[in-house]
Design a protein around this motif. Structure first.
Motif, mmCIF file in Angstrom:
data_model
loop_
_atom_site.group_PDB
_atom_site.id
_atom_site.type_symbol
_atom_site.label_atom_id
_atom_site.label_comp_id
_atom_site.label_asym_id
_atom_site.label_seq_id
_atom_site.Cartn_x
_atom_site.Cartn_y
_atom_site.Cartn_z
ATOM 1 N N UNK A 75 124.218 -25.960 54.457
ATOM 2 C CA UNK A 75 125.009 -27.174 55.005
ATOM 3 C C UNK A 75 124.290 -27.516 56.454
ATOM 4 N N UNK A 76 124.053 -26.604 57.097
ATOM 5 C CA UNK A 76 123.757 -26.848 58.656
ATOM 6 C C UNK A 76 122.291 -26.424 59.018
ATOM 7 N N UNK A 77 121.303 -26.078 57.950
ATOM 8 C CA UNK A 77 119.838 -25.907 58.249
ATOM 9 C C UNK A 77 119.182 -26.799 57.583
ATOM 10 N N UNK A 78 118.081 -27.179 58.123
ATOM 11 C CA UNK A 78 117.632 -26.703 59.767
ATOM 12 C C UNK A 78 118.529 -27.346 60.651
ATOM 13 N N UNK A 79 118.864 -26.700 61.522
ATOM 14 C CA UNK A 79 119.680 -27.130 62.781
ATOM 15 C C UNK A 79 120.070 -25.852 63.785
ATOM 16 N N UNK A 80 121.048 -26.488 64.548
ATOM 17 C CA UNK A 80 121.401 -25.258 65.716
ATOM 18 C C UNK A 80 122.565 -24.367 65.281
ATOM 19 N N UNK A 81 122.473 -23.662 64.324
ATOM 20 C CA UNK A 81 123.343 -22.592 63.853
ATOM 21 C C UNK A 81 122.309 -21.393 63.734
ATOM 22 N N UNK A 82 122.944 -20.302 64.401
ATOM 23 C CA UNK A 82 122.417 -18.907 64.072
ATOM 24 C C UNK A 82 123.514 -17.886 63.248
ATOM 25 N N UNK A 83 122.872 -17.379 62.448
ATOM 26 C CA UNK A 83 123.729 -16.489 61.640
ATOM 27 C C UNK A 83 123.373 -15.154 61.725
ATOM 28 N N UNK A 84 124.386 -14.283 62.163
ATOM 29 C CA UNK A 84 124.189 -12.731 62.132
ATOM 30 C C UNK A 84 124.645 -11.897 60.968
ATOM 31 N N UNK A 85 123.762 -11.250 60.301
ATOM 32 C CA UNK A 85 123.875 -10.691 59.030
ATOM 33 C C UNK A 85 123.293 -8.951 59.205
ATOM 34 N N UNK A 86 123.614 -8.451 58.233
ATOM 35 C CA UNK A 86 123.146 -6.757 58.376
ATOM 36 C C UNK A 86 121.683 -6.936 58.089
ATOM 37 N N UNK B 141 130.449 -27.475 65.389
ATOM 38 C CA UNK B 141 131.806 -26.795 65.966
ATOM 39 C C UNK B 141 132.482 -26.086 65.037
ATOM 40 N N UNK B 142 133.737 -25.432 65.543
ATOM 41 C CA UNK B 142 134.325 -24.580 64.559
ATOM 42 C C UNK B 142 135.061 -25.478 63.179
ATOM 43 N N UNK B 143 135.204 -26.646 63.679
ATOM 44 C CA UNK B 143 135.905 -27.610 62.589
ATOM 45 C C UNK B 143 134.776 -27.986 61.637
ATOM 46 N N UNK B 144 133.608 -28.145 61.890
ATOM 47 C CA UNK B 144 132.470 -28.373 60.956
ATOM 48 C C UNK B 144 132.210 -27.112 60.300
ATOM 49 N N UNK B 145 132.266 -26.046 60.846
ATOM 50 C CA UNK B 145 132.078 -24.743 59.934
ATOM 51 C C UNK B 145 133.209 -24.541 58.983
ATOM 52 N N UNK B 146 134.442 -24.532 59.531
ATOM 53 C CA UNK B 146 135.522 -24.351 58.526
ATOM 54 C C UNK B 146 135.630 -24.936 57.224
ATOM 55 N N UNK B 147 134.887 -26.390 57.334
ATOM 56 C CA UNK B 147 134.737 -27.294 56.153
ATOM 57 C C UNK B 147 133.781 -26.543 55.115
ATOM 58 N N UNK B 148 133.270 -25.387 55.562
ATOM 59 C CA UNK B 148 132.377 -24.748 54.540
ATOM 60 C C UNK B 148 132.659 -23.140 54.327
ATOM 61 N N UNK B 149 133.080 -22.563 55.197
ATOM 62 C CA UNK B 149 133.539 -21.297 55.099
ATOM 63 C C UNK B 149 134.848 -21.058 56.148
ATOM 64 N N UNK B 150 135.237 -19.990 55.891
ATOM 65 C CA UNK B 150 136.495 -19.607 56.751
ATOM 66 C C UNK B 150 135.878 -18.843 58.057
ATOM 67 N N UNK B 151 136.163 -19.250 59.316
ATOM 68 C CA UNK B 151 135.428 -18.626 60.367
ATOM 69 C C UNK B 151 136.467 -18.602 61.601
ATOM 70 N N UNK B 152 136.356 -17.450 62.192
ATOM 71 C CA UNK B 152 137.213 -17.295 63.201
ATOM 72 C C UNK B 152 136.953 -18.069 64.496
ATOM 73 N N UNK B 153 137.874 -18.615 65.453
ATOM 74 C CA UNK B 153 136.960 -19.610 66.355
ATOM 75 C C UNK B 153 136.515 -18.371 67.501
ATOM 76 N N UNK B 154 135.778 -19.029 68.298
ATOM 77 C CA UNK B 154 135.267 -18.273 69.564
ATOM 78 C C UNK B 154 136.674 -17.655 70.331
ATOM 79 N N UNK B 155 136.358 -16.307 70.672
ATOM 80 C CA UNK B 155 137.437 -15.712 71.312
ATOM 81 C C UNK B 155 137.585 -16.090 72.784
ATOM 82 N N UNK B 156 136.524 -16.611 73.408
ATOM 83 C CA UNK B 156 136.394 -16.877 74.840
ATOM 84 C C UNK B 156 135.671 -15.564 75.459
#
Ligand code: TXA
Ligand code: MG
Length: 346
Positions: free
Chosen positions: A102-113, A211-226
């Protein structure tokens, strides 16, 4: 720092590239430096990165040294395609695939094992790796030509404002970097959205212009906690340290009324950044951004760099608007600020 000690610094080699007409020879020159274990600063659509061969522990250590960054703060690894990202992880999840599509190539970074091949130095020993496929054509050509994944934090000294032009890189790092690829100002302007998929539920560790809303359309993601987390509390991302992204001047974020009042009593040593306030008066120290978050993101760091260059001691910033598309800007301002008055930036 050289500015303090008076030590004279050499300049890096700056190579100009036209993103619409890539000069293969120039890209190859920079790629060769990466393959040899050297450092190359290059544009991405977000900010300029300080790149090194991610699979070489020795090369990666040069990044930490050049930035003055603690070894406890891990790096993002940039890849040329989804397969390149997959190879750096030990389990490429379904969510990772969906988000990447959905978002690559683009300004999204994914953290995985992380996979075995990724040196611990890249990941600060966390066991996870941050991967990103940038959209910028220069970045992509460089990574492809180098033939290795490229570890790259923003190309600034630790805790300072990220560079959105090659000049910012040269001013901040001098010859701590061998080569700088200059393709003009970046288009997004603030760092990528960082999402951890190494935990359930996934969570935004750093807000960005995806944004969080954009991500939510693809997978469930918790918003940034601050980012203002209790220092004693374990931080999900080491880079969430509160003070970061700061210019040399002291930044104060205030509400609109206080902002207007401060505009009346201005002095040479004060800079101003407004959003909604109509007439801010004239002068190089008064910058009215806009009410469009994408435009603001594109200009914000350049404005902070410029106010620093003008030599103000204090920058008064009007409290920015609220809402999903403003999250990244609000986060960076909060982290640049020494104080926040009557403005909810959380
Ligand atoms: O847009 C961007 O992301 C830019 C461009 C150059 O790609 N890069 C960037 O890198 O902003 P840097 O190093 O300035 O910020 C990377 C952030 C840091 O907050 C770091 O702590 C976090 O990503 N990070 C990296 N690896 C991580 C991991 N394995 N787990 C959690 N956080 C990680
Ligand atoms: Mg950074």
């Amino acid at each position: 720092m050289s500015e303090v000690t008076g030590e004279k610094r050499q300049q890096p080699v700056v190579l100009t590239v036209d993103p619409d007409r890539l000069d293969e020879a120039v890209i190859e020159q920079a790629a060769a430096v990466l393959r040899d274990g050297g450092l190359v600063a290059f544009p991405t659509e977000t900010v300029y990165g300080l790149g090194a061969d991610a699979l070489s522990e020795e090369a990666v250590e040069k990044i930490f040294e050049a930035k003055g960054r603690p070894a406890t703060n891990p790096l993002i690894v940039h890849v040329a395609d989804i397969d390149g990202a997959r190879r750096l992880t030990n389990r490429w999840t379904e969510s990772a695939q969906k988000l990447a599509e959905s978002f690559w190539p683009g300004p999204l970074t994914l953290v995985l094992n992380k996979a075995e091949i990724v040196p611990d130095a890249v990941c600060a020993g966390l066991g996870t790796v941050a991967v990103r496929l940038p959209a910028d054509p220069v970045a992509r050509a460089l990574i492809e030509k180098a033939g290795v994944p490229v570890a790259a934090p923003s190309a600034n000294r630790y805790t300072r404002v990220s560079p959105t032009t090659a000049r910012h890189v040269v001013e901040g790092l001098g010859d701590r970097v061998e080569v700088v690829l200059d393709a003009g100002p970046t288009t997004v302007g603030v760092e990528s959205t960082l999402v951890s998929l190494a935990q359930q539920p996934p969570e935004i560790l750093r807000p960005g212009m995806i944004t969080h809303q954009q991500l939510q359309q693809v997978v469930q993601v918790r918003p940034h906690r601050g980012s203002v987390v209790d220092e004693a509390e374990a931080r999900p991302s080491p880079g969430m340290a509160k003070r970061h992204y700061s210019p040399g001047a002291t930044v104060r974020v205030v509400d609109e009324a206080a902002f207007r009042q401060a505009l009346e009593t201005s002095s040479e040593s004060r800079g101003f950044i407004g959003f909604s306030t109509g007439d801010m008066g004239d002068g190089p120290r008064r910058v009215r951004l806009s009410l469009n978050p994408e435009q603001v993101a594109r200009r914000l760091y350049a404005v902070l760099h410029r106010l620093d260059a003008v030599g103000v001691d204090e920058i008064i910033v009007e409290c920015p608007p609220e809402g999903d598309r403003w999250e990244a800007i609000r986060d960076r301002l909060r982290r640049a600020a020494a104080s926040v008055e009557d403005c909810r930036l959380e």
